[in-house]
Write an enzyme that holds these catalytic residues in place. Sequence first.
Site, PDB file in Angstrom:
ATOM      1  N   GLU A 201       1.118  -1.248  -0.171  1.00 34.25           N
ATOM      2  CA  GLU A 201       0.184  -0.226   0.080  1.00 34.25           C
ATOM      3  C   GLU A 201       0.925   1.142   0.709  1.00 34.25           C
ATOM      4  O   GLU A 201       1.507   0.596   0.886  1.00 34.25           O
ATOM      5  CB  GLU A 201      -0.740   0.073   1.456  1.00 34.25           C
ATOM      6  CG  GLU A 201      -2.295  -0.416   0.967  1.00 34.25           C
ATOM      7  CD  GLU A 201      -3.256  -0.536   2.023  1.00 34.25           C
ATOM      8  OE1 GLU A 201      -2.418  -0.234   3.622  1.00 34.25           O
ATOM      9  OE2 GLU A 201      -4.186  -1.340   3.016  1.00 34.25           O
ATOM     10  N   HIS A 236       1.798   0.256  16.746  1.00 34.53           N
ATOM     11  CA  HIS A 236       0.625   0.327  15.752  1.00 34.53           C
ATOM     12  C   HIS A 236      -0.354  -0.366  17.265  1.00 34.53           C
ATOM     13  O   HIS A 236      -1.805  -1.055  16.176  1.00 34.53           O
ATOM     14  CB  HIS A 236       0.810  -0.691  14.261  1.00 34.53           C
ATOM     15  CG  HIS A 236       1.388  -0.444  13.551  1.00 34.53           C
ATOM     16  ND1 HIS A 236       2.026   1.034  12.674  1.00 34.53           N
ATOM     17  CD2 HIS A 236       3.260  -0.217  13.053  1.00 34.53           C
ATOM     18  CE1 HIS A 236       2.299   1.374  12.149  1.00 34.53           C
ATOM     19  NE2 HIS A 236       2.941   0.150  12.358  1.00 34.53           N
ATOM     20  N   ARG A 292     -16.170  -9.074  14.553  1.00 29.59           N
ATOM     21  CA  ARG A 292     -15.854  -9.358  15.768  1.00 29.59           C
ATOM     22  C   ARG A 292     -16.308  -7.741  16.162  1.00 29.59           C
ATOM     23  O   ARG A 292     -16.244  -6.358  16.043  1.00 29.59           O
ATOM     24  CB  ARG A 292     -15.152 -10.314  16.228  1.00 29.59           C
ATOM     25  CG  ARG A 292     -13.341  -8.899  15.867  1.00 29.59           C
ATOM     26  CD  ARG A 292     -12.101  -9.752  16.691  1.00 29.59           C
ATOM     27  NE  ARG A 292     -10.680  -8.764  16.005  1.00 29.59           N
ATOM     28  CZ  ARG A 292     -10.606  -7.748  16.454  1.00 29.59           C
ATOM     29  NH1 ARG A 292     -11.488  -6.486  17.561  1.00 29.59           N
ATOM     30  NH2 ARG A 292      -9.531  -7.410  16.167  1.00 29.59           N
TER      31      ARG A 292
HETATM   32  P1  ADP Z   1      -3.556  -4.573  11.984  1.00 28.47           P
HETATM   33  O1  ADP Z   1      -4.734  -5.453  11.594  1.00 28.47           O
HETATM   34  O2  ADP Z   1      -2.678  -5.051  12.432  1.00 28.47           O
HETATM   35  O3  ADP Z   1      -4.020  -3.456  13.612  1.00 28.47           O
HETATM   36  P2  ADP Z   1      -4.129  -2.800  10.426  1.00 28.47           P
HETATM   37  O4  ADP Z   1      -4.149  -2.646   8.647  1.00 28.47           O
HETATM   38  O5  ADP Z   1      -5.422  -1.934  11.074  1.00 28.47           O
HETATM   39  O6  ADP Z   1      -3.291  -3.750  11.337  1.00 28.47           O
HETATM   40  O7  ADP Z   1      -2.826  -1.069  10.480  1.00 28.47           O
HETATM   41  C1  ADP Z   1      -2.995  -0.597  12.072  1.00 28.47           C
HETATM   42  C2  ADP Z   1      -1.836  -0.051  11.642  1.00 28.47           C
HETATM   43  O8  ADP Z   1      -1.357   0.159  10.688  1.00 28.47           O
HETATM   44  C3  ADP Z   1      -2.773   0.964  11.309  1.00 28.47           C
HETATM   45  O9  ADP Z   1      -4.111   2.052  12.005  1.00 28.47           O
HETATM   46  C4  ADP Z   1      -1.883   2.433  11.131  1.00 28.47           C
HETATM   47  O10 ADP Z   1      -1.483   3.271  11.972  1.00 28.47           O
HETATM   48  C5  ADP Z   1      -0.480   1.411  10.370  1.00 28.47           C
HETATM   49  N1  ADP Z   1      -1.334   1.716   9.035  1.00 28.47           N
HETATM   50  C6  ADP Z   1      -1.534   0.806   8.305  1.00 28.47           C
HETATM   51  N2  ADP Z   1      -1.033   1.211   6.705  1.00 28.47           N
HETATM   52  C7  ADP Z   1      -0.939   1.937   6.535  1.00 28.47           C
HETATM   53  C8  ADP Z   1      -0.734   2.876   5.393  1.00 28.47           C
HETATM   54  N3  ADP Z   1      -0.983   2.134   4.154  1.00 28.47           N
HETATM   55  N4  ADP Z   1      -0.142   4.065   5.661  1.00 28.47           N
HETATM   56  C9  ADP Z   1       0.364   3.932   6.668  1.00 28.47           C
HETATM   57  N5  ADP Z   1       0.293   4.033   8.523  1.00 28.47           N
HETATM   58  C10 ADP Z   1      -0.440   3.125   8.241  1.00 28.47           C
END
Ligand code: ADP
Length: 441
Positions: A201, A236, A292
Site C-alpha cells: 500500500e 501500531h 468481531r
Molecule cells: P492490524 O490489523 O494489524 O491492526 P491495520 O491494517 O489495522 O493492521 O493497521 C494498523 C495501523 O498501522 C493503522 O492504524 C496505521 O497506524 C498503520 N497503517 C496501516 N496501513 C497504513 C498505511 N497504508 N499508511 C500509513 N499507516 C498505516
Amino acid sequence: MIKSLLIANRGEIAVRIIRTCRELGIKTVAVYSEADRDALHVKMADKAYCIGPPPSAKSYLRMDSLVTVAANMQCDAIHPGVGFLSENADFAGLVREHGMTFIGAKPEVIKALGDKVEAKRIAEEVGIRTIPGSKEAINGQVEKAGELAAEMGYPVIIKAAAGGGGRGMRIVEEPGELAKALTIAANEAESNFADGTVYMEKYLFSPRHVEIQVLGDGRDNVLHLGERDCSVQKNHQKLLEESPSTVVSGEMREKMGQDAIRLFRHLNYAGAGTIEFLVCEGQYYFMEVNARVQVEHTVTEMTTGVDIIRQQILGCVDGKMEVSQDDIRIRGYALEARINALTPGLVTKFEAPLGPMTRTDTFLYSGCNVSPYYDSMVAKIIVQAMTREEGLKRMERALHELVIEGIKVNVDEQLTILQSPAFRTGKFGTDVYNKIIAAKK
Ligand code: ADP
C-alpha cells in the site's frame, strides 16, 4: 432466545460478556486455563471449566475442547470475545456444525474479511475508496512491486494479508529496500499467521485511524453508531480511543456510515463489526474490517447508550436487535484509556476510579494475579462528557484515582499523552505517540 452461553475467552472481555448475559437472563459457562483458576470471569460465571495448561495454544485456542465443553454443558451458543478465536472461520464453522450459535460473523464472511486483499476488493466492489496499492498478493514480485511503488511514490508499506494486532508490517522508504522488505515481511507473516501472503500500500503520512461501529441482524437491519478515533498508538497498537474524532465532520461521518452500511448489508452481516479507515488530508480510505466486537466498543456504548454486546447477541441469535438507525443519537464525547501491565505479578491492591460518567472494565481485584501468558491489557477506563475538553480533564482525574499496586502499569505514560499539547489540541496523526515520548526524553 438462548438459555446458556459459553465464553471462549478470558480477562475483561469475558467479564464484560457475563454482565450482559446476566441482564438478558442467559446462564454463562466460563472456561479457564490453569493460570486463571482464580480469575474474575471464573468467579462470576454460573459454571466454569478448566480447559488446559497456561499457554493459549493448549487452552483458549483449543477449538475441540471448547466445543466439547459447550456441547456437554448443553450451551446454545459460544461467544469468542476478542482476540483468540474471534476471527477464526474454522472455529465459527465448528460451532455451527455442533448445532450451536456462534456469536460473531458467519464463517464465510470471517474468511473473506480475514484476507485483507480480498476485503479491499469487496470494499471497492461496493464503491468504497481504499488505500492505493496492489490489488493482489505481491510475494516475490520485486519488479512489479517496484513499478507500482514508483507510480504511487515512496514510502510504501508491505502488509500481511492475514495480519492483525499491528504485526507483519514493513515500511519501505526507497527502491533499494524493496526486495529485502518483501522477503522479511513474508517471513514474518508466515511465522506469525501461518500465511506468508503480503500486499503493498501507499504509506500515508501521519494519517488518522478512524473506524465506524456497525451492527447487523444478518438481513436488512444494518446500522452504524458513529466513529471512534484510534490514532494514539504505540507500535501500531491502540492506546487511547475517542469519539467523536476531531477530524471527522458531520458530512464525513455520514459518508463513512453509509459506506459501512453498504458493505455490511452486502455481506448479510450479523452481529457487531467495525470498518477501519485511514483519514489523510481531508480524505478517507478503507483499510480493513474487523469481523468481531472490538476492545474499544465501550467508547461507542458511552456516546450512544447502546449495549453493543447485547445487540450483538440478539442480532446473531435470531436476528432481532432492539435498535435501528433511527434510535441512534450520539451524545457528547467519550474517551477510553487502555491500562497495560508492564510487569506481571500479584496485584496487592486495586481500586477502580468512581464518580460522574466514569466506567472501568477490568478483571482485576485486590489479590488477583496478572499472568505473563496473555495480553498485557488489564483494564480500560472510559469516561463520558459534554465536551472533549471536559472529557480529557475527567480522564486525568479518573487516572489519578485509579489504584493498582504490586505490578507496574502504563498510567504515567497515559497521563503524559493526555497532557501533551498535540493531544489536547486534537491536531495529530498516528505518529503522535512517538512524537510525544521522543519530546519527553
Ligand atoms: P492490524 O490489523 O494489524 O491492526 P491495520 O491494517 O489495522 O493492521 O493497521 C494498523 C495501523 O498501522 C493503522 O492504524 C496505521 O497506524 C498503520 N497503517 C496501516 N496501513 C497504513 C498505511 N497504508 N499508511 C500509513 N499507516 C498505516
